[in-house]
Design a protein around this motif. Sequence first.
Motif, PDB file in Angstrom:
ATOM      1  N   HIS A  18      41.729   4.623 -37.035  1.00 52.87           N
ATOM      2  CA  HIS A  18      41.126   5.254 -35.865  1.00 52.87           C
ATOM      3  C   HIS A  18      40.321   6.488 -36.287  1.00 52.87           C
ATOM      4  O   HIS A  18      39.227   6.713 -35.781  1.00 52.87           O
ATOM      5  CB  HIS A  18      42.207   5.648 -34.851  1.00 52.87           C
ATOM      6  CG  HIS A  18      41.650   6.274 -33.616  1.00 52.87           C
ATOM      7  ND1 HIS A  18      41.247   5.534 -32.514  1.00 52.87           N
ATOM      8  CD2 HIS A  18      41.375   7.570 -33.304  1.00 52.87           C
ATOM      9  CE1 HIS A  18      40.780   6.342 -31.590  1.00 52.87           C
ATOM     10  NE2 HIS A  18      40.841   7.597 -32.039  1.00 52.87           N
ATOM     11  N   CYS A  74      37.882  12.403 -32.870  1.00 54.57           N
ATOM     12  CA  CYS A  74      39.250  12.475 -33.387  1.00 54.57           C
ATOM     13  C   CYS A  74      39.248  12.949 -34.842  1.00 54.57           C
ATOM     14  O   CYS A  74      40.169  13.647 -35.278  1.00 54.57           O
ATOM     15  CB  CYS A  74      39.953  11.125 -33.259  1.00 54.57           C
ATOM     16  SG  CYS A  74      40.363  10.730 -31.543  1.00 54.57           S
ATOM     17  N   PHE A 122      46.514   4.842 -37.687  1.00 55.28           N
ATOM     18  CA  PHE A 122      46.066   6.221 -37.472  1.00 55.28           C
ATOM     19  C   PHE A 122      44.801   6.498 -38.285  1.00 55.28           C
ATOM     20  O   PHE A 122      43.803   7.010 -37.772  1.00 55.28           O
ATOM     21  CB  PHE A 122      47.207   7.164 -37.880  1.00 55.28           C
ATOM     22  CG  PHE A 122      46.883   8.624 -37.773  1.00 55.28           C
ATOM     23  CD1 PHE A 122      47.117   9.326 -36.592  1.00 55.28           C
ATOM     24  CD2 PHE A 122      46.377   9.315 -38.867  1.00 55.28           C
ATOM     25  CE1 PHE A 122      46.835  10.681 -36.506  1.00 55.28           C
ATOM     26  CE2 PHE A 122      46.097  10.672 -38.782  1.00 55.28           C
ATOM     27  CZ  PHE A 122      46.321  11.356 -37.598  1.00 55.28           C
ATOM     28  N   PHE A 163      46.322   8.898 -30.990  1.00 52.19           N
ATOM     29  CA  PHE A 163      45.904   9.533 -32.242  1.00 52.19           C
ATOM     30  C   PHE A 163      46.318  11.007 -32.241  1.00 52.19           C
ATOM     31  O   PHE A 163      46.876  11.510 -33.219  1.00 52.19           O
ATOM     32  CB  PHE A 163      44.381   9.412 -32.411  1.00 52.19           C
ATOM     33  CG  PHE A 163      43.877  10.027 -33.686  1.00 52.19           C
ATOM     34  CD1 PHE A 163      43.849   9.293 -34.870  1.00 52.19           C
ATOM     35  CD2 PHE A 163      43.449  11.341 -33.718  1.00 52.19           C
ATOM     36  CE1 PHE A 163      43.400   9.869 -36.052  1.00 52.19           C
ATOM     37  CE2 PHE A 163      42.996  11.922 -34.885  1.00 52.19           C
ATOM     38  CZ  PHE A 163      42.973  11.181 -36.054  1.00 52.19           C
TER      39      PHE A 163
END
Lengths: 320, 187
Positions: A32, A39, A29, A9
Amino acid sequence: MAADEHIRFRQRLAAYAAGLLDEGKEEAFLEHRARCEDCRRAFDDFMASDEAAPTERGTHIPAAMLARWSAARRSVRGLERAMVREHLKRCSDCRADLERLGETPEIEFVAALEMQPAPGWRERLFGSPPSSGAARVAEPVKRGRRRQAAGSPWVPWVLGGWATAATAAAVILLTVRPVPSPSPPAPPDRPVATGPTAPLTLEPVGVHARLRSAARGPDGSELRLVLSEESRYLELEVGALDLPEGDSLRAELLAGGVVVVARPLPRAAREGVRVIVGQPHRAFTPGQYRLRLIARPAPPARADTTEFGFRVVRPPPGTR
Amino acid sequence: MESSPPLTAERETRIPWEEARRFLRECIATRHRPRDAATLEDLTQEALTRLLRVVRREDVVNMNGLMFEIARRTWIDHVRREKRGRLLLQKAQHDLDPVVSPPDGDFGDPLERLRFTTLEFFRAHRAPCHAIAEVFFEGQDWKTVAIRMGRPYTAIRKQWSRCIQALRVGLGANPSWLAAWLGDRTE
């Protein structure tokens, strides 16, 4: 959640911000990001400040790079180096910025820093020969026949010219001979190294400043000539050129975008030769001209061209 | 420096650049306090470059105000670069290596360098990708890009995927920070 996912990521943050993830990867992406709070925080940090200080969106060489030019020109490498060089060739603003900052608006050819393309990358990329020179910057110079391309038969190969010029330094010595009489003789077969030389200013095209030295200007394939006196012809001394066997070479002089005189250069030009470019029955009037040196692959090779970079030196004292 | 009358690009040469440099340096030094003299000099030069670019394309009425703002933005960019660097270059929790390769030198925001190289690559190849990249880099999302370009969303995305592939091929034989920043290091 696997550690690899977090690392991946983070690796993709910049690519996402630049829009360089394809759809599948972008979806993964974003998924996540939705699942992982850490993140998501990193994502917000990475993306947020663009709004506070918008950049130039990649349309010019970053100001920070220009500001550190003396270091940047010695260390930027690969594709980025090639693209900075290409941009400098066509962007008079960036060149002017550098000159204003007291820097030389050039980026040298340093073999260790240049692109090292894999063989045949262009074919894999385009499936056909390129329509412009930039694609060729990464391709080793091929000798022999080239493939036929559609379009203009004289497509300038500017960036390729630069890459080639770095290994095939062509030196052109220009002298301008004034018209000696109303009915002057035809240009001599061999140049005469004596006699008066008309005042001459040489400027790289696109930069409104005189060349400071004999070094190659920002645009290596064309030079601007400013003739202050009527002159009949130019004497060119062409240094050794790395030309594929069979390619032809010619010089063009342009005024206001129109070719006023063009003449092929002899095959011996690849080893270095002196030639005369001029008009036997008409003198060049004072004003601005552009000089181009163009190589053309031999038929039936593709009909595009290579424009070699060259530098201009003033005649050494005593040879005028 | 006193406020100037409107300046156009042609009047660029009338600006007292040494005075402007001192003003910008002073702004950055006193308001933002860079950590060392070298950083201050770099940021001053960067701010001066930005000032040059603005003066060339726009009329400037309040020179002091403009320089003040440019100094501020230059500082923000500097902080942003450092923040992005920390996010990408620090060792990740589960990894011994930095997340991505560091860029070649501190010559600007790596994201901006990535955008510049991408745009220039597509421009040099005269690929239709350049037009798409330009609109996207203006800060548009893909749906807006599709509307602006008068094409279906799926067609734009498909074409852009091919563009990215072309860029990857161009970078393929040149392992560098740019390739790493495209995000395929572990694949």
